[in-house]
Design an enzyme around this catalytic site. Sequence first.
Site: not given
Length: 255
Positions: A146, A160
């Site tokens: 990501s 995350y």
Amino acid sequence: MSFDLTGKVALVTGASGGIGRAIAAALAASGAKVIVNYLNSREAAEEAVESIRQNGGEAVAIQADVSKAGEAELLVSEAERAFGRPVELLVNNAGHLVQRIPNEEMTEEHYSRIMDVNLKSAVFVSKAVIPGMKAAGGGCIVNLTSVAAHNGGGPGASIYAASKAAVIAYTKGLAKEQAVSGIRVNAISPGFIGNTAFHATFTSAAAREATVKGIPLGREGTPEDVAGVALFLVSDLSAYLTGETIEVNGGMFMR
């Protein structure tokens, strides 16, 4: 060189919707026999499989919690039985933010959930497919990371972001380790991809609008934008590419 994947077995984790579903559809449209892995969304997974079949492809849905090493191993065994040959193409798409939690409120349980679904899943599904890939003479692994791995993510997403940064490092290490076996390992780093459960759950309308204003190409990405890159990475067109991370973000982050 081509996008022809005829006869190859592809496993896409977390493929009942969004990016995973788009990748599964793209691989099937190029001739691959696809395993659509899902956790809870059985109906959505079956819909994805039916859509592939209606377009002339082959697919099956298999449930497994890939954040658990034992289930990851069973998933690969079932995938190999489903089509009678090893998995040669793996897309580790399963991942989740789970919940936005500031670091001062972090619990060990939340930390483990994030790391397990984003990093551990990629490690142990990859481990399970490698023997079959070696027997087949090679294969391709694509890990989804990501843009958060580069910029730290939004509020309450520090772990995350860290897990996704770890995926990039893991991709490089595994690529070096498996190159001698003819297994290429690369990663895709999506930016703001609309029409996904992630942003429907975790991103407000105001944040969404502000983000798009900062994207040079002037729009949200689509799951199909990511699927096109995944197709490239598992095809002969990327035969001399391994250990790399491709940014798919419309220019919002440039290395």
